[in-house]
Design a protein around this motif. Structure first.
Motif, short mmCIF file in Angstrom:
data_model
loop_
_atom_site.label_atom_id
_atom_site.label_comp_id
_atom_site.label_asym_id
_atom_site.label_seq_id
_atom_site.Cartn_x
_atom_site.Cartn_y
_atom_site.Cartn_z
N VAL A 25 42.08 29.17 48.50
CA VAL A 25 43.19 30.11 48.29
C VAL A 25 43.90 30.35 49.61
N ARG A 26 45.01 31.09 49.56
CA ARG A 26 45.73 31.45 50.78
C ARG A 26 45.07 32.66 51.43
N ARG A 27 45.29 32.80 52.73
CA ARG A 27 44.74 33.94 53.46
C ARG A 27 45.18 35.26 52.85
N GLU A 28 46.41 35.31 52.38
CA GLU A 28 46.94 36.54 51.78
C GLU A 28 46.11 36.99 50.58
N THR A 29 45.59 36.04 49.84
CA THR A 29 44.73 36.38 48.70
C THR A 29 43.49 37.11 49.17
N ILE A 30 42.90 36.65 50.26
CA ILE A 30 41.72 37.31 50.83
C ILE A 30 42.09 38.72 51.30
N VAL A 31 43.26 38.86 51.93
CA VAL A 31 43.73 40.18 52.38
C VAL A 31 43.82 41.13 51.20
N PHE A 32 44.47 40.69 50.11
CA PHE A 32 44.62 41.55 48.92
C PHE A 32 43.28 41.88 48.28
N LEU A 33 42.37 40.91 48.26
CA LEU A 33 41.03 41.17 47.72
C LEU A 33 40.31 42.23 48.54
N GLU A 34 40.37 42.10 49.86
CA GLU A 34 39.69 43.06 50.73
C GLU A 34 40.26 44.47 50.59
N LYS A 35 41.55 44.57 50.32
CA LYS A 35 42.19 45.87 50.14
C LYS A 35 42.04 46.42 48.73
N GLY A 36 41.44 45.63 47.83
CA GLY A 36 41.27 46.08 46.45
C GLY A 36 42.56 46.05 45.65
N LYS A 37 43.52 45.24 46.08
CA LYS A 37 44.81 45.17 45.41
C LYS A 37 44.95 43.94 44.52
N TYR A 38 43.88 43.20 44.36
CA TYR A 38 43.92 41.98 43.56
C TYR A 38 42.57 41.78 42.89
N ASN A 39 42.59 41.53 41.60
CA ASN A 39 41.35 41.23 40.88
C ASN A 39 41.24 39.71 40.75
N PRO A 40 40.17 39.15 41.26
CA PRO A 40 40.04 37.69 41.26
C PRO A 40 39.72 37.15 39.86
N SER A 41 40.03 35.88 39.68
CA SER A 41 39.58 35.19 38.48
C SER A 41 38.06 35.07 38.56
N LEU A 42 37.45 34.78 37.46
CA LEU A 42 35.99 34.61 37.45
C LEU A 42 35.59 33.45 38.37
N LYS A 43 36.37 32.37 38.35
CA LYS A 43 36.07 31.22 39.20
C LYS A 43 36.15 31.61 40.69
N LEU A 44 37.20 32.33 41.07
CA LEU A 44 37.34 32.74 42.47
C LEU A 44 36.20 33.68 42.88
N ALA A 45 35.88 34.63 42.01
CA ALA A 45 34.77 35.55 42.31
C ALA A 45 33.47 34.76 42.50
N TYR A 46 33.25 33.77 41.64
CA TYR A 46 32.06 32.93 41.74
C TYR A 46 32.06 32.14 43.05
N ASP A 47 33.21 31.53 43.38
CA ASP A 47 33.30 30.73 44.60
C ASP A 47 33.06 31.57 45.85
N ILE A 48 33.62 32.78 45.88
CA ILE A 48 33.43 33.66 47.03
C ILE A 48 31.96 34.08 47.14
#
Length: 63
Positions: A25-48
């Protein structure tokens, strides 16, 4: 949704860019995840969670 991504990244000495590259994913996606502003897909949550060798529920906390 709360996450422990930032805490876990620091423990593993990973930058946002490095984590983003590992999970495709893009770095911005990680930023939004860390701030709680984005809910990941199940696949992304699994990969992380796989990067940190943890279960999804140990990385992502429902509030």
């Amino acid at each position: 949704m709360k996450t422990r991504i930032k805490e876990l990244r620091f423990k593993e000495n990973l930058t946002q860019v490095e984590l983003a590259e590992k999970v495709g994913v893009r770095r911005e996606t990680i930023v939004f995840l860390e701030k709680g502003k984005y809910n990941p897909s199940l696949k992304l949550a699994y990969d992380i969670s796989k990067v940190f060798h943890l279960k999804i529920e140990e990385v992502f906390i429902l509030d």
